[in-house]
Design a protein around this motif. Structure first.
Motif, PDB file in Angstrom:
ATOM      1  N   HIS A 134      10.913  18.893  -3.216  1.00 19.75           N
ATOM      2  CA  HIS A 134      10.581  17.384  -3.096  1.00 19.75           C
ATOM      3  C   HIS A 134       9.243  17.092  -3.431  1.00 19.75           C
ATOM      4  CE1 HIS A 134      13.197  13.740  -1.552  1.00 19.75           C
ATOM      5  NE2 HIS A 134      13.062  13.642  -2.939  1.00 19.75           N
ATOM      6  N   LYS A 135       8.874  16.150  -4.500  1.00 19.72           N
ATOM      7  CA  LYS A 135       7.537  15.577  -4.468  1.00 19.72           C
ATOM      8  C   LYS A 135       6.887  14.617  -3.773  1.00 19.72           C
ATOM      9  CE  LYS A 135       4.261  15.204  -8.198  1.00 19.72           C
ATOM     10  NZ  LYS A 135       3.286  14.346  -7.502  1.00 19.72           N
ATOM     11  N   GLN A 136       5.790  15.039  -3.124  1.00 14.14           N
ATOM     12  CA  GLN A 136       4.918  14.006  -2.625  1.00 14.14           C
ATOM     13  C   GLN A 136       3.668  13.597  -3.386  1.00 14.14           C
ATOM     14  OE1 GLN A 136       4.187  15.328   1.513  1.00 14.14           O
ATOM     15  NE2 GLN A 136       5.301  17.203   1.056  1.00 14.14           N
ATOM     16  N   PRO A 137       2.875  12.532  -3.040  1.00 11.04           N
ATOM     17  CA  PRO A 137       1.602  12.160  -3.851  1.00 11.04           C
ATOM     18  C   PRO A 137       0.483  13.282  -3.380  1.00 11.04           C
ATOM     19  CG  PRO A 137       2.473  10.381  -2.305  1.00 11.04           C
ATOM     20  CD  PRO A 137       3.283  11.708  -2.056  1.00 11.04           C
ATOM     21  N   ASP A 138      -0.382  13.412  -4.169  1.00  6.81           N
ATOM     22  CA  ASP A 138      -1.515  14.288  -4.182  1.00  6.81           C
ATOM     23  C   ASP A 138      -0.977  15.858  -4.664  1.00  6.81           C
ATOM     24  OD1 ASP A 138      -2.742  12.201  -2.800  1.00  6.81           O
ATOM     25  OD2 ASP A 138      -2.564  13.172  -0.857  1.00  6.81           O
ATOM     26  N   ASP A 139      -0.257  15.610  -5.722  1.00  7.01           N
ATOM     27  CA  ASP A 139       0.193  16.901  -6.208  1.00  7.01           C
ATOM     28  C   ASP A 139       0.776  18.032  -5.245  1.00  7.01           C
ATOM     29  OD1 ASP A 139      -0.409  16.950  -9.038  1.00  7.01           O
ATOM     30  OD2 ASP A 139      -2.443  17.045  -8.443  1.00  7.01           O
ATOM     31  N   THR A 140       1.511  17.277  -4.181  1.00  3.91           N
ATOM     32  CA  THR A 140       1.889  18.150  -3.145  1.00  3.91           C
ATOM     33  C   THR A 140       3.621  18.215  -3.213  1.00  3.91           C
ATOM     34  OG1 THR A 140       0.185  17.668  -1.866  1.00  3.91           O
ATOM     35  CG2 THR A 140       1.962  18.354  -0.752  1.00  3.91           C
ATOM     36  N   TRP A 141       3.975  19.381  -2.966  1.00  3.33           N
ATOM     37  CA  TRP A 141       5.594  19.363  -2.911  1.00  3.33           C
ATOM     38  C   TRP A 141       5.813  19.809  -1.342  1.00  3.33           C
ATOM     39  CZ3 TRP A 141       3.669  19.161  -7.665  1.00  3.33           C
ATOM     40  CH2 TRP A 141       4.304  18.742  -8.771  1.00  3.33           C
ATOM     41  N   ARG A 142       7.009  19.420  -1.003  1.00  2.00           N
ATOM     42  CA  ARG A 142       7.723  19.881   0.242  1.00  2.00           C
ATOM     43  C   ARG A 142       8.722  20.735  -0.211  1.00  2.00           C
ATOM     44  NH1 ARG A 142       9.281  17.145   4.944  1.00  2.00           N
ATOM     45  NH2 ARG A 142       7.250  16.887   5.337  1.00  2.00           N
ATOM     46  N   VAL A 143       8.594  21.867   0.368  1.00  2.00           N
ATOM     47  CA  VAL A 143       9.776  22.887   0.143  1.00  2.00           C
ATOM     48  C   VAL A 143      10.440  23.248   1.713  1.00  2.00           C
ATOM     49  CG1 VAL A 143      10.472  25.192  -0.592  1.00  2.00           C
ATOM     50  CG2 VAL A 143       8.460  24.106  -1.326  1.00  2.00           C
ATOM     51  N   ASP A 144      11.613  22.730   1.855  1.00  2.00           N
ATOM     52  CA  ASP A 144      12.326  23.048   3.179  1.00  2.00           C
ATOM     53  C   ASP A 144      13.351  24.022   2.980  1.00  2.00           C
ATOM     54  OD1 ASP A 144      12.976  21.746   5.593  1.00  2.00           O
ATOM     55  OD2 ASP A 144      12.801  19.614   4.788  1.00  2.00           O
ATOM     56  N   ARG A 151       0.900  -1.096   0.191  1.00  2.00           N
ATOM     57  CA  ARG A 151       0.182  -0.180  -0.176  1.00  2.00           C
ATOM     58  C   ARG A 151       0.822   1.143   0.044  1.00  2.00           C
ATOM     59  NH1 ARG A 151      -5.078   0.984   3.084  1.00  2.00           N
ATOM     60  NH2 ARG A 151      -5.159   2.569   1.367  1.00  2.00           N
ATOM     61  N   MET A 152       1.859   1.067   0.786  1.00  2.18           N
ATOM     62  CA  MET A 152       2.856   2.377   0.787  1.00  2.18           C
ATOM     63  C   MET A 152       3.461   2.602  -0.542  1.00  2.18           C
ATOM     64  SD  MET A 152       4.683   1.584   4.392  1.00  2.18           S
ATOM     65  CE  MET A 152       5.852   2.984   4.310  1.00  2.18           C
ATOM     66  N   LEU A 153       3.832   1.516  -1.246  1.00  2.00           N
ATOM     67  CA  LEU A 153       4.563   1.749  -2.662  1.00  2.00           C
ATOM     68  C   LEU A 153       3.561   2.127  -3.517  1.00  2.00           C
ATOM     69  CD1 LEU A 153       6.668   1.243  -4.509  1.00  2.00           C
ATOM     70  CD2 LEU A 153       6.156  -1.215  -4.724  1.00  2.00           C
ATOM     71  N   GLU A 154       2.229   1.715  -3.625  1.00  2.00           N
ATOM     72  CA  GLU A 154       1.114   2.141  -4.443  1.00  2.00           C
ATOM     73  C   GLU A 154       0.991   3.436  -4.296  1.00  2.00           C
ATOM     74  OE1 GLU A 154      -3.214   0.665  -4.074  1.00  2.00           O
ATOM     75  OE2 GLU A 154      -1.876  -1.013  -4.201  1.00  2.00           O
ATOM     76  N   LYS A 155       0.981   4.164  -3.073  1.00  2.00           N
ATOM     77  CA  LYS A 155       0.475   5.510  -3.004  1.00  2.00           C
ATOM     78  C   LYS A 155       1.705   6.472  -3.166  1.00  2.00           C
ATOM     79  CE  LYS A 155      -2.077   8.982  -1.800  1.00  2.00           C
ATOM     80  NZ  LYS A 155      -3.256   9.474  -2.803  1.00  2.00           N
ATOM     81  N   GLY A 156       2.921   5.910  -3.238  1.00  2.00           N
ATOM     82  CA  GLY A 156       4.156   6.693  -2.812  1.00  2.00           C
ATOM     83  C   GLY A 156       4.610   7.093  -4.136  1.00  2.00           C
ATOM     84  N   VAL A 157       5.482   8.113  -4.123  1.00  2.00           N
ATOM     85  CA  VAL A 157       6.074   8.791  -5.319  1.00  2.00           C
ATOM     86  C   VAL A 157       7.532   8.174  -5.560  1.00  2.00           C
ATOM     87  CG1 VAL A 157       6.931  10.830  -6.480  1.00  2.00           C
ATOM     88  CG2 VAL A 157       4.670  10.703  -5.389  1.00  2.00           C
ATOM     89  N   VAL A 158       7.850   7.545  -6.735  1.00  2.00           N
ATOM     90  CA  VAL A 158       9.267   7.034  -6.908  1.00  2.00           C
ATOM     91  C   VAL A 158       9.924   8.238  -7.680  1.00  2.00           C
ATOM     92  CG1 VAL A 158      10.710   5.412  -7.874  1.00  2.00           C
ATOM     93  CG2 VAL A 158       8.452   4.772  -6.856  1.00  2.00           C
ATOM     94  N   TRP A 159      11.062   8.459  -7.524  1.00  2.00           N
ATOM     95  CA  TRP A 159      11.862   9.293  -8.111  1.00  2.00           C
ATOM     96  C   TRP A 159      13.265   9.002  -8.390  1.00  2.00           C
ATOM     97  CZ3 TRP A 159      16.133  11.724  -6.143  1.00  2.00           C
ATOM     98  CH2 TRP A 159      16.384  11.650  -4.673  1.00  2.00           C
ATOM     99  N   ASN A 160      13.782   9.166  -9.473  1.00  2.00           N
ATOM    100  CA  ASN A 160      15.149   8.969  -9.634  1.00  2.00           C
ATOM    101  C   ASN A 160      16.154  10.040  -9.979  1.00  2.00           C
ATOM    102  OD1 ASN A 160      15.178   6.167  -9.445  1.00  2.00           O
ATOM    103  ND2 ASN A 160      13.836   5.932 -11.047  1.00  2.00           N
ATOM    104  N   LEU A 161      15.690  11.003 -10.551  1.00  2.00           N
ATOM    105  CA  LEU A 161      16.614  12.387 -10.908  1.00  2.00           C
ATOM    106  C   LEU A 161      16.682  13.431  -9.843  1.00  2.00           C
ATOM    107  CD1 LEU A 161      17.760  12.736 -13.538  1.00  2.00           C
ATOM    108  CD2 LEU A 161      15.800  14.441 -14.268  1.00  2.00           C
ATOM    109  N   GLY A 162      17.844  13.614  -9.337  1.00  2.00           N
ATOM    110  CA  GLY A 162      18.128  14.765  -8.689  1.00  2.00           C
ATOM    111  C   GLY A 162      18.981  15.997  -9.051  1.00  2.00           C
ATOM    112  N   LYS A 163      18.600  17.245  -8.869  1.00  2.00           N
ATOM    113  CA  LYS A 163      19.561  18.173  -9.648  1.00  2.00           C
ATOM    114  C   LYS A 163      19.990  19.004  -8.163  1.00  2.00           C
ATOM    115  CE  LYS A 163      16.825  18.824 -13.605  1.00  2.00           C
ATOM    116  NZ  LYS A 163      15.698  19.364 -14.261  1.00  2.00           N
ATOM    117  N   VAL A 164      21.228  19.347  -8.317  1.00  2.00           N
ATOM    118  CA  VAL A 164      21.813  20.258  -7.281  1.00  2.00           C
ATOM    119  C   VAL A 164      22.282  21.502  -7.912  1.00  2.00           C
ATOM    120  CG1 VAL A 164      23.901  20.112  -5.773  1.00  2.00           C
ATOM    121  CG2 VAL A 164      22.855  18.069  -6.245  1.00  2.00           C
ATOM    122  N   PHE A 165      21.646  22.670  -7.150  1.00  2.00           N
ATOM    123  CA  PHE A 165      22.275  23.936  -7.519  1.00  2.00           C
ATOM    124  C   PHE A 165      23.027  24.686  -6.340  1.00  2.00           C
ATOM    125  CE2 PHE A 165      18.102  22.718  -9.057  1.00  2.00           C
ATOM    126  CZ  PHE A 165      17.668  23.293 -10.175  1.00  2.00           C
TER     127      PHE A 165
END
Ligand SMILES: Cc1cc2nc3c(=O)[nH]c(=O)nc-3n(C[C@H](O)[C@H](O)[C@H](O)COP(=O)(O)OP(=O)(O)OC[C@H]3O[C@@H](n4cnc5c(N)ncnc54)[C@H](O)[C@@H]3O)c2cc1C
Lengths: 540, 63
Positions: A247-257, A88-102
């Motif tokens: 960082h992207k989360q499910p539900d079109d939500t982004w985390r900004v830290d 269930r966690m995998l189904e709902k979660g967002v998988v990402w592979n690409l990272g960018k560093v600034f």
């Protein structure tokens, strides 16, 4: 009667009066867990799946709002799989592979995690913590319906604890007033500020980092699409802070830290107009969004001297805390549950001596120290503590844009990977010449596809003998501890061969209930196996 | 295990030394510090061998 300390996202365990409250004498429970956060519930699932009666007390009636943890690493998902909620966690979660560093305004490089093939679970997913807690509790409800002896009591706040040596007495406050609960064994999963730790006068030592982070979870509006990537800024020019993470989360939500420094006025910073000012400067004026959740947090790298005190254990944030870089908090807490569950189960059933429980502390302190080391290193890179460390840090960032060699030195948080219990007490012999390093004794299992199934799904929950092209009996009783065989072949399973055989032609692995390698050999030998089981259960 | 080479290994020492200083010519202290740091990183990567690097670090730190 008593007020919530935080707002709830889901009221999933509303207060109900328990018959225990009307008894004149305190009722004794085999295991009481204090705290219904992810680690407390995971521990309850582990014990409940073993059929061990367990009572969870939480001072709220459900899951708190706010995403908090968002990165759940592979090992954590594998443990959740064993508890029945990994998928269930995998189904709902967002998988990402690409990272960018600034660095400042320039993108210096990007990286692809290039995940290794042949695993049921990815290196990690992004998923808001409330979902994880929800899935864990749903699983707990399913187990209860199937008859597992688990109780979860909301609005049951532990106000006092008495350590009686061979049991524990708790004063519990409820909306109907106080009552007492006794426990043969107590697991404190009551979070970073652990009231139990305080009541018992246990020390919690380490470093407090003088920095604060402003977190904003935002939902994008309109059709502007942000990619599913992790973006990390060092010294961003859009804010005065040392770093920013998107960082992207499910539900079109982004985390900004936003890392915003130590001397901040929390109340002022958390005002919506001020959070928006930072976000607008960062995202650009054309981006429209709703605010989902904001918070300011500071962190520390600390742990207790011992995670066991007689019949009391500490697990999760109550036992150890790390910086958020590398997402090790909840991930390592899940490994605590995984580690404690089977050991406590064996001791309660009288199959292993109480000294086995000391190895919970031994192994998980080893893990906590590794996590603290890693997250401290990330913190030192992100927020250099001296002039010269800043010079080197910026030299690394400068070179990373120009020369590939410098990229691995860029440390914006290292992926949480489980530790290998190298050289610790429960390890048996490593008798597999040419065997792979990654599955050495002490290591957690490495998943692999085996004839259309996952190895992960074949292992765990009891002692098992994984045989690869080797003979062995189907079952063996080692003084009350059953060992069952899982027979597989390297033929047609190249990942299995690579991950478990290496240069060897056959292998026999003794696997612990938490899927760690207890011992390994080239072929089966009964005396060797018996001895290794005794070592792995503290009976040797 | 490799050893740090502490025997003379630079063919034309005076030429090299002059080029090292030339890189810093006209630079501010801040720029020079940055160049030095980058140089350390570049050369360390070139060496790569942890044992050799440890020996070099120890020799450099031995004030
Ligand atoms: C901003 C932020 C980002 C994070 N990101 C990540 C991440 O990406 N990945 C990751 O792995 N971790 C992350 N973490 C850490 C993660 O959130 C924690 O490690 C995790 O919540 C710990 O779980 P726990 O069950 O130990 O404690 P908690 O979740 O704190 O649960 C403790 C429970 O005990 C209850 N309780 C407390 N006192 C009592 C009492 N006296 N009586 C009864 N009940 C009581 C509380 O109400 C609560 O329900 C992050 C944390 C923060 C703050």
């Amino acid at each position: 009667m008593f007020a919530d300390r935080y707002a709830l996202a889901h009221k999933v365990y509303p207060y109900e009066k328990s018959p225990d409250q009307d008894r004149a004498e305190a009722v004794r429970h085999p295991v009481v867990i204090v705290g219904g956060g992810p680690i407390g519930v995971a521990t309850a699932l582990d014990l409940g799946q073993q059929g061990i009666p367990v009572l969870v007390l939480d001072d709220h009636e459900g899951i708190g709002t706010g995403s908090r943890a968002i990165c759940f690493a592979k090992r954590c998902l594998e443990i959740a799989d064993r508890y029945g909620c990994g998928e269930r966690m995998l189904e709902k979660g967002v998988v990402w592979n690409l990272g960018k560093v600034f660095h400042r305004d320039d993108k210096i490089f990007e990286f692809n995690l290039l995940p290794e093939e042949g695993h049921k679970y990815p290196a990690f997913i992004n998923l808001q913590q409330p979902y994880v807690e929800q899935y864990l509790i749903e699983r707990l409800r399913t187990l209860q319906a199937e008859g597992a002896p688990i109780q979860l009591r909301g609005k049951n706040r532990v106000d006092a604890v008495e350590d009686k040596g061979d049991h524990v007495v708790l004063d519990v406050m409820t909306p109907d007033g106080p009552y007492k609960v006794e426990a043969d064994w107590l697991v404190a999963c009551d979070g970073a500020s652990s009231p139990l730790r305080g009541m018992l006068g246990e020390e919690f030592t380490g470093k407090v980092f003088q920095d604060s982070f402003l977190i904003a979870d935002i939902r994008m509006k309109g059709d502007l699409q942000f990619p599913t990537e992790r973006w990390f800024w060092f010294e961003p020019s859009h804010g005065e802070g040392a770093s920013t993470l998107l960082h992207k989360q499910p539900d079109d939500t982004w985390r900004v830290d936003f890392q915003i420094g130590w001397d901040v006025d929390r109340k002022e910073e958390l005002k919506e107009e001020n959070v928006r000012r930072r976000l607008d400067a960062f995202l650009g004026p054309e981006v429209e969004y709703d605010m989902v959740w904001t918070s300011i947090y500071t962190f520390q790298c600390k742990r207790m001297e011992s995670f066991r005190r007689g019949h009391i254990f500490f697990a999760g944030d109550a036992a150890h805390q790390v910086s958020p870089f590398g997402a090790r908090g909840a991930n390592s807490g899940m490994q605590d549950a995984d580690n404690l569950g089977w050991k406590l189960g064996l001791v309660i059933r009288g199959k292993a001596p109480e000294t086995l429980l000391d190895t919970y502390s031994e192994e998980r302190i080893y893990g906590a120290d590794e996590n603290i080391l890693n997250s401290t290193r990330s913190t030192d890179f992100i927020t250099p503590k001296s002039e010269i460390s800043k010079i080197f840090r910026n030299a690394v960032l400068h070179l990373a844009g120009r020369a590939e060699f410098a990229r691995p030195l860029v440390n914006s948080g290292r992926l949480s990977v489980p530790c290998v219990y190298d050289g610790l007490s429960l390890n048996g012999p490593d008798g597999l010449p040419g065997g792979p390093e990654r599955t050495r004794v002490g290591a957690p299992m490495v998943d692999a596809p085996v004839g259309g199934k996952w190895l992960l799904e074949m292992l765990g929950g009891s002692f098992q003998l994984l045989t690869i092209d080797a003979e062995a009996p189907e079952t063996l009783d080692v003084d009350g501890i059953g060992v069952t065989r899982v027979a597989v072949s390297a033929a047609g399973n190249p990942e299995l061969a690579q991950r478990y055989l290496g240069d060897a032609r056959s292998a026999v692995y003794l696997m612990r209930p938490d899927q760690h390698v207890a011992a390994r050999w080239e072929s089966y030998d009964e005396a060797a196996l018996r001895s290794a089981v005794n070592i792995a259960t503290g009976r040797a | 295990m490799s050893k740090l080479n502490v025997a003379p290994n630079i063919a034309k020492p005076d030429d090299f030394y002059a080029r090292l200083l030339a890189v810093h010519e006209g630079r501010s202290k801040e720029e020079s510090d940055a160049i030095n740091a980058r140089l350390v990183l570049i050369l360390s990567n070139h060496i790569g061998d942890a044992a050799v690097l440890d020996e070099a670090l120890a020799l450099a730190a031995d004030g």
